[in-house]
Write an enzyme that holds these catalytic residues in place. Structure first.
Site, PDB file in Angstrom:
ATOM      1  N   SER A 104     -10.157 -12.834  -2.888  1.00  0.00           N
ATOM      2  CA  SER A 104      -9.418 -11.496  -3.091  1.00  0.00           C
ATOM      3  C   SER A 104      -9.821 -10.501  -3.952  1.00  0.00           C
ATOM      4  O   SER A 104     -11.042  -9.920  -3.688  1.00  0.00           O
ATOM      5  CB  SER A 104      -8.032 -12.041  -3.684  1.00  0.00           C
ATOM      6  OG  SER A 104      -6.900 -11.131  -3.361  1.00  0.00           O
TER       7      SER A 104
ATOM      8  N   GLU B 173      -2.648   5.622   5.208  1.00  0.00           N
ATOM      9  CA  GLU B 173      -2.895   6.720   4.128  1.00  0.00           C
ATOM     10  C   GLU B 173      -4.244   7.010   4.252  1.00  0.00           C
ATOM     11  O   GLU B 173      -4.637   8.221   4.092  1.00  0.00           O
ATOM     12  CB  GLU B 173      -2.457   6.003   2.751  1.00  0.00           C
ATOM     13  CG  GLU B 173      -1.127   5.634   2.692  1.00  0.00           C
ATOM     14  CD  GLU B 173      -0.723   5.143   1.548  1.00  0.00           C
ATOM     15  OE1 GLU B 173       0.473   5.246   0.745  1.00  0.00           O
ATOM     16  OE2 GLU B 173      -1.476   4.211   0.954  1.00  0.00           O
TER      17      GLU B 173
ATOM     18  N   HIS C 155      -7.511 -10.247   2.919  1.00  0.00           N
ATOM     19  CA  HIS C 155      -6.298 -10.411   3.305  1.00  0.00           C
ATOM     20  C   HIS C 155      -6.444  -9.316   4.443  1.00  0.00           C
ATOM     21  O   HIS C 155      -5.732  -8.632   4.786  1.00  0.00           O
ATOM     22  CB  HIS C 155      -5.116  -9.672   2.334  1.00  0.00           C
ATOM     23  CG  HIS C 155      -5.354 -10.471   1.109  1.00  0.00           C
ATOM     24  ND1 HIS C 155      -4.626 -11.472   0.912  1.00  0.00           N
ATOM     25  CD2 HIS C 155      -5.660  -9.960  -0.255  1.00  0.00           C
ATOM     26  CE1 HIS C 155      -4.754 -12.058  -0.454  1.00  0.00           C
ATOM     27  NE2 HIS C 155      -5.485 -11.341  -1.119  1.00  0.00           N
TER      28      HIS C 155
END
Length: 331
Positions: free
Chosen positions: A165, A187, A217
């Site tokens: 992560s 975005e 992820h």
């Protein structure tokens, strides 16, 4: 006169009482806040580790991947580093493989990063793993400190390195620092210079990951668009003439051996991206247009990928095109 004598006597009493308070109970200069946890032997052992990388996509840890990764330590001392948390990895890793010890260093600030404890423990590691958390903690608190210096020295000496992560996010030459918080694919596609797109570089030096930016992820949080946007920014900003990206799903780990051959273990997939040219439109407040990002997807049973030649076998090739902020994947 009596009042003056009374005041002098009272002040003298305060001085005497202050002198009698133990040093440990008085206010003293602030110290580092390193937390050090040890499971296994507390003495240092020297072994002959074999270099390799473990790139984990976050979420549930993959036991099988860790067993293989820990074997690279050759029975030595495993050191987990993080900026927050505690010793959650200690017992878990110690029970997975025959290692001398598993030690965790919680290094929450720059003063702590320069602690002698950090130098001693990290300097004695036969394997280093960076836990998850917030990568901005790692960038802001560790950059330019002995933490990074020691990691670089260890990698150069052949000590294996891994991360999950946020710990994965800081391993590449380029990285999304999350200085202002996370950013989402829509975005980035709408504006590759969105205020949340804060990129950084050169936190640690891992030769196999030169020119690479990583993301975790990956499928679960729909991060293909933002990773392509990050790569387009790297080229547009003049950091490199081409850019490579590795996106890894949760509960999935990429294991890289000393020769640069990568395999996948876990429930998900890993995505290896390459952008060899500048994007057509990479401008502030303008939807992104960048065509021809090539990709290769592999999973546990589908093949392997060579980081040196940036080519794979047994997986699935694809192409990513972004036109006016719209993402299209073909192949």
């Amino acid at each position: 006169m009596n009042r003056r004598r009374t005041l002098i006597a009272a002040l003298a009493t305060v001085v005497v009482l202050a002198a009698a308070i133990p040093v440990s109970a008085r206010e003293r200069p602030s110290r580092d806040r390193v937390e050090h946890y040890v499971t296994g032997s507390s003495s240092d052992v020297v072994t002959n580790p074999n270099f390799g990388l473990m790139l984990a996509g976050g979420g549930p840890d993959v036991d099988e991947a860790f067993v293989e990764f820990l074997s690279l330590a050759d029975g030595g001392d495993v050191v987990v580093i993080r900026a927050t948390g505690a010793d959650g990895y200690n017992d878990y890793l110690f029970e997975l493989a025959p290692v001398d010890s598993v030690e965790t260093l919680v290094i929450p600030d720059r003063r702590s990063a320069e602690s002698p404890v950090v130098a001693e423990v990290l300097g004695g590691a036969e394997l280093i793993f960076i836990a998850g958390g917030d990568q901005w903690d790692y960038v802001s608190q560790w950059s330019g400190t002995q933490v990074v210096e020691i990691i670089d020295e260890k990698v150069a000496a052949g000590v294996p390195l891994g991360g999950t992560s946020a710990g994965l996010a800081v391993l590449g030459e380029f990285l999304f620092s999350a200085k202002k918080g996370t950013v989402y694919s829509d975005e980035v596609l709408a504006n590759p210079y969105n205020r949340y797109v804060h990129l950084d570089r050169d936190l640690v030096s891992v030769p196999m990951l030169e020119g690479v930016i990583t993301d975790s992820h990956f499928t679960e949080r729909d991060r293909m668009g933002r990773l392509v946007g990050f790569m387009a920014r790297i080229i547009e900003d003049g950091w490199a003439p081409h850019a490579f990206g590795i996106g890894i799903d949760e509960a999935t780990a990429v294991l890289v051996d000393g020769g640069g051959s990568a395999t996948v273990i876990g429930d998900g997939s890993a995505f290896f991206l390459s952008l060899q040219h500048a994007g057509e439109i990479v401008e502030p407040r303008t939807p992104l247009t960048v065509s021809g990002t090539t990709g290769y997807r592999i999973s546990e049973s589908s093949g392997s990928f060579d980081l040196d030649t940036w080519s794979g076998v047994g997986g699935t090739a694809f192409v990513v095109d972004v036109i006016g902020g719209s993402l299209n994947i073909s192949g």
